[in-house]
Scaffold this motif. Structure first.
Motif, mmCIF file in Angstrom:
data_model
loop_
_atom_site.group_PDB
_atom_site.id
_atom_site.type_symbol
_atom_site.label_atom_id
_atom_site.label_comp_id
_atom_site.label_asym_id
_atom_site.label_seq_id
_atom_site.Cartn_x
_atom_site.Cartn_y
_atom_site.Cartn_z
ATOM 1 N N SER A 68 -0.169 10.528 -96.297
ATOM 2 C CA SER A 68 0.750 10.050 -95.267
ATOM 3 C C SER A 68 1.351 8.715 -95.681
ATOM 4 C CB SER A 68 -0.001 9.901 -93.944
ATOM 5 O OG SER A 68 0.790 9.206 -93.000
ATOM 6 N N GLY A 82 -2.848 13.065 -94.449
ATOM 7 C CA GLY A 82 -1.809 13.621 -95.301
ATOM 8 C C GLY A 82 -1.520 15.060 -94.933
ATOM 9 N N THR A 83 -0.955 15.782 -95.883
ATOM 10 C CA THR A 83 -0.649 17.193 -95.677
ATOM 11 C C THR A 83 -1.039 17.984 -96.928
ATOM 12 O OG1 THR A 83 1.619 16.943 -96.487
ATOM 13 C CG2 THR A 83 1.269 16.748 -94.100
ATOM 14 N N SER A 102 -1.079 19.476 -91.645
ATOM 15 C CA SER A 102 -1.588 18.125 -91.425
ATOM 16 C C SER A 102 -3.109 18.110 -91.547
ATOM 17 C CB SER A 102 -1.189 17.615 -90.039
ATOM 18 O OG SER A 102 0.212 17.464 -89.947
ATOM 19 N N ALA A 136 0.350 12.657 -85.365
ATOM 20 C CA ALA A 136 0.644 13.598 -86.453
ATOM 21 C C ALA A 136 -0.209 14.855 -86.364
ATOM 22 C CB ALA A 136 0.421 12.924 -87.806
#
Length: 361
Positions: free
Chosen positions: A67, A83-84, A89, A41
Motif C-alpha cells: 500500500s 497491500g494487494t 486487499s 481499504a
C-alpha cells in the motif's frame, strides 16, 4: 498563592492526562485513528506467517504490491503490512514461533482489522511417508496435540483421569504409553516406564456465537469448506524441484489436499513419535502454529485455510541429521507460491465479513 494555585492546576492536568492515557489501554488514540484509516481499504484477507524466511519471499514477489498510503503499522510488537495480491486487499503479519505467538497475533489481527478470512502458510515436518520434501499440503482439519493429561504410574486405560467426571478431561482421543517405546519390552519388569501415559485433550473454546463463560471443546478444527474446495484448483501447480544445480528432489513437488495436520509446541525430529502421530491421528504436516491460528479463527467465526510445505521427514530421511536445513528455502518458497495463487481465488466481495470488533472501530 497564585504560584501554589498554578502548581496545583499543573498537577491536576498531569493526573487527568495520565488517566486519559490509561483509559486508552495500550493503544493510543493516534494508533486507533490509523487503524480506522487502514480499515477503509478493507475488508482484507488476513495473511498470517510464522517466520521471516516464510515472509520475505512474499515481500520480494511482484504479486504483492505494498500500500502506498499505509504500507505498514506497528502495534504492540507486531508489524501489520498492507497491500494487494492481484487486486485482493490483504493485511499480513508475522507471528513468530509457537502456538502462543500464533494465537495471540491472530486474535490481534481479527480484533483490529476488517478481516474476511485468513490464509496461513509456512513449512512443516512430514509424518506421511507417501509424500516427499517440497510437497505442499493443505489439510482439511487441524488439531493441537500438546495439551495432555499426564497419568500417574500404576493407572491404565481403564482408570478414570483426574477431573474426568467433571468434564475437564477425557480419554476419547487416546494416549501415548511410554512403556510401548522402552527398549527391552520382552521383559515386563524392565519395560515398565515411570512416565506411564499421556492422554490427548481437546481445547476449551468460547466461540463468539456461544454464551460467554460457557465452555465448549474442540479437538479437530475444520478449515473453511469453501476455501478447502477452492484449493483443489491448485493441485496441478508446477513447483521447482532443485535447491541448486547439484541438489534436487527425486521428483517435482506437488500440491495436495490432505485430511489432517497436527500442531504442538514441539520441533519433531523423532521417527517413533512421528509414526505414532500418523497412526493415532492421521497427521500429514506436523508443526508449531497452525492449530492455534485455526482455533482463533474458529472461535471468531472467520474462515481460514492453512498451506504447509514439507521441509523434512520428521525423525527420518538422512541418518546424518534432519533435512530441514538443506530444504528449508525451497519448502518456504513453494508454500509462498501456492499462497500467492490461492489468495486471488477468494474474490473481492465482502460477503464473508461479519460484524466483529474490527467492523465497529
Amino acid at each position: 498563592m497564585g504560584g501554589v494555585r498554578q502548581q496545583l492546576m499543573a498537577v491536576v492536568l498531569v493526573a487527568v492526562t495520565l488517566m486519559a492515557t490509561a483509559a486508552e489501554g495500550y493503544i493510543t488514540q493516534k494508533t486507533w485513528a490509523a487503524i480506522r484509516r487502514a480499515n477503509r481499504a478493507g475488508p482484507f484477507v488476513g495473511l498470517v506467517v510464522p517466520n521471516t524466511y516464510e515472509m520475505v519471499p512474499v515481500l520480494e514477489s511482484p504479486s504483492f504490491v505494498a500500500s502506498k498510503s499505509i504500507p505498514n503499522m506497528d502495534i504492540q510488537g507486531r508489524r501489520f503490512r498492507f497491500g494487494t495480491i492481484e487486486g485482493q486487499s490483504v493485511v499480513m503479519v508475522m507471528t513468530g514461533l509457537s502456538m502462543l505467538n500464533a494465537g495471540l497475533t491472530t486474535q490481534m489481527l481479527l480484533s483490529l482489522f476488517r478481516v474476511k478470512g485468513i490464509v496461513h502458510w509456512g513449512i512443516a515436518g512430514n509424518a506421511n511417508e507417501d509424500l516427499q520434501i517440497g510437497d505442499v499440503t493443505i489439510p482439511e482439519y487441524w488439531a493441537h496435540v500438546s495439551l495432555w493429561n499426564w497419568q500417574r504410574f500404576g493407572d491404565g486405560k481403564d482408570n478414570e483421569l483426574p477431573l474426568e467426571a467433571a468434564g475437564d478431561y477425557t480419554r476419547e482421543y487416546g494416549a501415548l504409553n511410554f512403556s510401548d517405546y522402552t527398549v527391552g519390552q520382552s521383559n515386563p519388569a524392565l519395560s515398565a516406564n515411570l512416565l506411564n501415559s499421556i492422554w490427548y485433550q481437546p481445547e476449551e473454546i468460547f466461540p463468539k456465537s456461544g454464551e460467554p463463560e460457557v465452555r465448549q471443546h474442540a479437538f479437530w478444527v475444520p478449515a473453511s469448506k469453501r476455501y478447502y474446495a477452492l484449493a483443489k484448483k491448485l493441485e496441478g501447480m508446477e513447483l521447482p524441484a532443485c535447491v541448486n544445480a547439484t541438489t534436487c528432489l527425486p521428483r517435482a513437488p506437488r500440491v495436495t489436499r490432505v485430511s489432517k495436520g497436527c500442531s504442538a509446541n514441539v520441533f519433531l525430529d523423532n521417527a517413533e513419535y512421528r509414526q505414532f502421530l500418523r497412526k493415532q491421528f492421521g497427521c500429514t504436516p506436523v508443526e508449531m502454529e497452525s492449530a492455534a491460528v485455526a482455533l482463533v479463527a474458529h472461535t471468531q467465526g472467520v474462515p481460514f485455510l492453512t498451506i504447509r510445505s514439507l521441509s523434512d521427514l520428521a525423525g527420518g530421511g538422512s541418518a546424518l541429521g534432519n533435512e530441514a536445513s538443506t530444504f528449508i528455502d525451497i519448502a518456504a518458497k513453494n508454500a509462498v507460491q501456492v499462497m500467492l495463487k490461492f489468495v486471488p481465488l477468494l474474490g473481492k466481495s465482502a460477503e464473508e465479513m461479519d460484524d466483529g470488533a474490527a467492523a465497529d472501530i
